[in-house]
Design a protein around this motif. Structure first.
Motif, PDB file in Angstrom:
ATOM      1  N   ARG A   3       0.818  -1.215   0.000  1.00  0.00           N
ATOM      2  CA  ARG A   3       0.000   0.000   0.000  1.00  0.00           C
ATOM      3  C   ARG A   3       0.847   1.258   0.000  1.00  0.00           C
ATOM      4  O   ARG A   3       0.451   2.297  -0.544  1.00  0.00           O
ATOM      5  CB  ARG A   3      -0.876   0.030   1.254  1.00  0.00           C
ATOM      6  CG  ARG A   3      -2.012  -0.938   1.255  1.00  0.00           C
ATOM      7  CD  ARG A   3      -2.651  -0.881   2.632  1.00  0.00           C
ATOM      8  NE  ARG A   3      -3.829  -1.714   2.724  1.00  0.00           N
ATOM      9  CZ  ARG A   3      -4.432  -1.979   3.889  1.00  0.00           C
ATOM     10  NH1 ARG A   3      -3.943  -1.485   5.023  1.00  0.00           N
ATOM     11  NH2 ARG A   3      -5.502  -2.736   3.908  1.00  0.00           N
ATOM     12  N   ASP A  63      -5.337  -5.798   8.876  1.00  0.00           N
ATOM     13  CA  ASP A  63      -5.136  -4.942   7.697  1.00  0.00           C
ATOM     14  C   ASP A  63      -5.453  -5.664   6.390  1.00  0.00           C
ATOM     15  O   ASP A  63      -5.721  -5.026   5.368  1.00  0.00           O
ATOM     16  CB  ASP A  63      -3.738  -4.299   7.673  1.00  0.00           C
ATOM     17  CG  ASP A  63      -2.643  -5.218   7.171  1.00  0.00           C
ATOM     18  OD1 ASP A  63      -2.747  -6.437   7.400  1.00  0.00           O
ATOM     19  OD2 ASP A  63      -1.676  -4.718   6.568  1.00  0.00           O
ATOM     20  N   ASP A 111     -14.527   0.463   1.644  1.00  0.00           N
ATOM     21  CA  ASP A 111     -14.178   1.481   2.637  1.00  0.00           C
ATOM     22  C   ASP A 111     -15.435   2.128   3.219  1.00  0.00           C
ATOM     23  O   ASP A 111     -15.517   2.389   4.424  1.00  0.00           O
ATOM     24  CB  ASP A 111     -13.282   2.553   1.999  1.00  0.00           C
ATOM     25  CG  ASP A 111     -11.905   2.004   1.641  1.00  0.00           C
ATOM     26  OD1 ASP A 111     -11.645   0.821   1.943  1.00  0.00           O
ATOM     27  OD2 ASP A 111     -11.101   2.764   1.080  1.00  0.00           O
ATOM     28  N   MET A 138     -14.190   3.226   6.801  1.00  0.00           N
ATOM     29  CA  MET A 138     -12.734   3.423   6.855  1.00  0.00           C
ATOM     30  C   MET A 138     -12.417   4.894   7.066  1.00  0.00           C
ATOM     31  O   MET A 138     -13.153   5.770   6.635  1.00  0.00           O
ATOM     32  CB  MET A 138     -12.135   2.950   5.525  1.00  0.00           C
ATOM     33  CG  MET A 138     -10.630   2.953   5.446  1.00  0.00           C
ATOM     34  SD  MET A 138      -9.882   1.425   6.045  1.00  0.00           S
ATOM     35  CE  MET A 138     -10.505   0.237   4.855  1.00  0.00           C
ATOM     36  N   CYS A 145      -0.720   2.579   9.707  1.00  0.00           N
ATOM     37  CA  CYS A 145      -0.703   3.744  10.595  1.00  0.00           C
ATOM     38  C   CYS A 145       0.689   4.373  10.534  1.00  0.00           C
ATOM     39  O   CYS A 145       1.652   3.835  11.089  1.00  0.00           O
ATOM     40  CB  CYS A 145      -1.048   3.327  12.017  1.00  0.00           C
ATOM     41  SG  CYS A 145      -2.692   2.595  12.142  1.00  0.00           S
ATOM     42  N   GLU A 197      -6.044   0.254   8.362  1.00  0.00           N
ATOM     43  CA  GLU A 197      -5.108   1.095   7.603  1.00  0.00           C
ATOM     44  C   GLU A 197      -3.677   0.918   8.111  1.00  0.00           C
ATOM     45  O   GLU A 197      -3.449   0.657   9.289  1.00  0.00           O
ATOM     46  CB  GLU A 197      -5.474   2.581   7.769  1.00  0.00           C
ATOM     47  CG  GLU A 197      -6.900   2.952   7.408  1.00  0.00           C
ATOM     48  CD  GLU A 197      -7.845   2.897   8.616  1.00  0.00           C
ATOM     49  OE1 GLU A 197      -7.520   2.224   9.613  1.00  0.00           O
ATOM     50  OE2 GLU A 197      -8.903   3.531   8.535  1.00  0.00           O
ATOM     51  N   SER A 251      -6.791   6.068   0.934  1.00  0.00           N
ATOM     52  CA  SER A 251      -7.813   5.755   1.944  1.00  0.00           C
ATOM     53  C   SER A 251      -7.326   4.728   2.964  1.00  0.00           C
ATOM     54  O   SER A 251      -7.830   4.686   4.078  1.00  0.00           O
ATOM     55  CB  SER A 251      -9.093   5.268   1.267  1.00  0.00           C
ATOM     56  OG  SER A 251      -8.897   3.975   0.711  1.00  0.00           O
ATOM     57  N   ARG A 252      -6.360   3.900   2.592  1.00  0.00           N
ATOM     58  CA  ARG A 252      -5.908   2.865   3.534  1.00  0.00           C
ATOM     59  C   ARG A 252      -4.542   3.164   4.148  1.00  0.00           C
ATOM     60  O   ARG A 252      -3.877   2.266   4.671  1.00  0.00           O
ATOM     61  CB  ARG A 252      -5.942   1.493   2.855  1.00  0.00           C
ATOM     62  CG  ARG A 252      -7.383   1.105   2.557  1.00  0.00           C
ATOM     63  CD  ARG A 252      -7.562  -0.232   1.920  1.00  0.00           C
ATOM     64  NE  ARG A 252      -8.968  -0.380   1.531  1.00  0.00           N
ATOM     65  CZ  ARG A 252      -9.428  -1.375   0.789  1.00  0.00           C
ATOM     66  NH1 ARG A 252      -8.592  -2.311   0.366  1.00  0.00           N
ATOM     67  NH2 ARG A 252     -10.718  -1.435   0.478  1.00  0.00           N
ATOM     68  N   LEU A 253      -4.147   4.409   4.041  1.00  0.00           N
ATOM     69  CA  LEU A 253      -2.985   4.883   4.794  1.00  0.00           C
ATOM     70  C   LEU A 253      -3.491   5.948   5.756  1.00  0.00           C
ATOM     71  O   LEU A 253      -4.055   6.954   5.336  1.00  0.00           O
ATOM     72  CB  LEU A 253      -1.936   5.493   3.851  1.00  0.00           C
ATOM     73  CG  LEU A 253      -1.377   4.596   2.744  1.00  0.00           C
ATOM     74  CD1 LEU A 253      -0.316   5.355   1.954  1.00  0.00           C
ATOM     75  CD2 LEU A 253      -0.797   3.309   3.315  1.00  0.00           C
ATOM     76  N   PHE A 254      -3.325   5.686   7.025  1.00  0.00           N
ATOM     77  CA  PHE A 254      -3.721   6.663   8.041  1.00  0.00           C
ATOM     78  C   PHE A 254      -2.448   7.370   8.500  1.00  0.00           C
ATOM     79  O   PHE A 254      -1.603   6.764   9.172  1.00  0.00           O
ATOM     80  CB  PHE A 254      -4.413   5.955   9.214  1.00  0.00           C
ATOM     81  CG  PHE A 254      -4.616   6.817  10.428  1.00  0.00           C
ATOM     82  CD1 PHE A 254      -5.081   8.126  10.338  1.00  0.00           C
ATOM     83  CD2 PHE A 254      -4.348   6.298  11.703  1.00  0.00           C
ATOM     84  CE1 PHE A 254      -5.264   8.905  11.475  1.00  0.00           C
ATOM     85  CE2 PHE A 254      -4.539   7.068  12.848  1.00  0.00           C
ATOM     86  CZ  PHE A 254      -4.991   8.375  12.718  1.00  0.00           C
TER      87      PHE A 254
END
Lengths: 353, 353
Positions: A147, A320, A346, A351, A280, A278, A245-248
């Motif tokens: 990701r 994840d 999501d 999400m 983090c 996500e 969207s999947r990286l916080f």
């Protein structure tokens, strides 16, 4: 409605079942389990049709007062897609079963890449799974690396990724695992399997990975270096990653110092099981330096540009891959493209923070 | 005989006192301590003249039945060199005291580099300390990095060092420290202080460091990447490092998987307190790859050459600076050159396995 069967109702399987149920275009055809433990009890309480995974132990369910919907073969026969969430190596043993009923199957990252038609990460190679019968959703760490690599590769090009993976010794309930009080280079030889595993998603990527195990159970933590093909600023990278969207990207003001605080944050946010789907990424850790021989030290925290990117990210090993499994269901059935599927997943999971 | 005073008789001080006593050209003039705890009892049992470090607490020693040789000022006045092994920051407070009695002083790595005339590592910059009044022996981690960097820089040239330091949360007896069950990026911003600290020894070195803390107490473990200026083979690097007296390249056949086994090995070898004065480098981890954009994967474990070097090393935070303190005593007094001093120290301590 896609009818999804889940074989193996443990750490990953129970989460995938919940995530599938939350989707507007899917339903859980049933879940299969080898023994009537507390997770089997919960499956019944949640009204998931429960199937016995092993003929010889099917009687144990009745003895425990649990009604079975049948044997796993019946589930495989009726399901549109099977998600195999059994322990590493068992998925390979189950492959012939899925073939027998001509049901496409998803496997988890513990299985060999050779077992399947393609390895899968929604952000990186969704389309490769179209029409495949056997797809492997890569492991938690490989998912986390993939990701991150995808947007960076697209935006800047990547000369090389160097990653040190400081891994939790076991999951919170795995009381038999270690180490108790040590820092184990693991494996002691290079590369760890993660680098080659990422190459199942990005065949041309140059990546060297080193793994360690430590006495922690909550999450893995990656120390990442990416030497870019073109200069970037830390701010630009931070913005790039925030858009995924999947990286916080954890805001510095949250003052989250590790996985304990991250999990507390997730529980406070009402996440089921405190899951962090996500990656983090600590925002304040995103730094660029010069990779070259010039030896000039640049201020990587601000606006100065450089080609050697660093950051820390924590990866929740239990969860994840859950949205990735959901997307892989749509990928193999051809029911959505990558963008549609990720947006649907999501949205259904709520999400983002 | 060089008369050496040790101010602070804790983790480092007690080890330095023992190491000084073992040298043929040194004696312990005395040790100073703030309070009569078990370490003070042991100092007396070992016949080290014991001085009170703080006037106001001197009475506590008499109440505990411990005879004092006097106040720390008397020790400083008679010593040829003082080794300040007090907690971080206290060394800075003591500086004026050493100046008052015109006694050269060595400080530990917890003090600021600005406090002293030069920072010190025996392998890298012994001669810089000649005639200096105030010298800082760099920290355990910086010592471990410097010992590794010196021979590699000399043999191959270094384009850049990238190091992830997976650090123990506290020493074995520091029961109040954490984390209990977490992997903390620490600091969360880059660089960790270790990179700049190594530059107090190698001002022109390009080095980026990332630090983490984990629930371990025995040793730190470094995940090291060195991009070389010229190609090397893993075997050649292994041989190069084996030739260094303070680098212990752990043979693969020892099957040592972490710090626990390393400490057991050291105790079995009869090392005082199980100390590991050497960097402990896993031989099988030494690997070379290509750093460049060619994306070709080479076999780094064997004879193939590459310019991207990787290895794991464990650093015993309680003891690796001990031989360095001994050498620094000779360096400031001009009583030996680097090669003579290191050979004498190593011989007296019975360095090597």
């Amino acid at each position: 409605m896609l009818r999804v069967g889940v074989n193996g109702y443990g750490t990953i399987g129970k989460r995938v079942a919940d995530a599938v149920r939350a989707q507007p275009d899917m339903e859980v055809a049933g879940v299969a389990k080898t023994r009537p433990n507390f997770e089997a009890e919960r499956a019944v309480a949640k009204d998931f049709p429960l199937y016995a995974a092993v003929e010889e132990r099917a009687d144990q369910f009745g003895e425990a007062g649990i009604d079975l919907a049948g044997m796993v073969e019946e589930l495989i026969e009726t399901a549109d897609v099977m998600v195999d969430a059994t322990p590493s190596g068992i998925g390979a043993e189950n492959k012939s079963l899925y073939e027998e009923y001509d049901t496409p199957a998803l496997y988890q990252g513990g299985e060999d890449a050779e077992l399947v038609d393609t390895s899968f990460n929604a952000r990186a190679n969704f389309a490769d799974a179209a029409g495949a019968d056997h797809v492997r959703v890569v492991s938690c760490n490989t998912t986390g690396l993939s990701r991150l690599v995808a947007p960076i590769e697209e935006e800047y090009g990547i000369e090389k990724v160097r990653a040190t993976l400081v891994r939790r010794g076991g999951d919170p309930a795995q009381s038999g695992r270690g180490p108790i009080n040590d820092i184990l280079p693991n494996p002691r030889t290079l590369p760890s399997h993660h680098g080659p595993d990422v190459k199942t998603i990005f065949p041309d990527l140059a990546i060297d990975t080193l793994g360690l195990k430590v006495p922690a159970t909550l999450m893995h933590t990656h120390s990442i270096n990416v030497t870019l093909e073109s200069d970037a600023t830390a701010d630009a990278v931070r913005d790039l990653l925030r858009d995924e969207s999947r990286l916080f990207v954890i805001p510095e003001r949250f003052d989250i110092d590790g996985a304990g605080a991250l999990k507390e944050f997730a529980l406070d946010a009402g996440r089921p099981r405190g899951d962090l789907w996500e990656n983090c990424i600590w925002g304040e850790s995103i730094t660029v330096e010069d990779s070259g021989a010039s030896k000039t030290h640049r201020n990587g925290g601000g606006g100065a540009a450089g080609d050697d990117l660093y950051l820390f990210q924590a990866i929740h090993q239990e969860s994840d891959v859950v949205p990735e499994n959901v997307d892989a269901i749509r990928a193999v059935t051809g029911s959505a493209d990558a963008a549609e599927s990720v947006a649907t997943t999501d949205d259904a999971l709520d999400m983002g923070f």
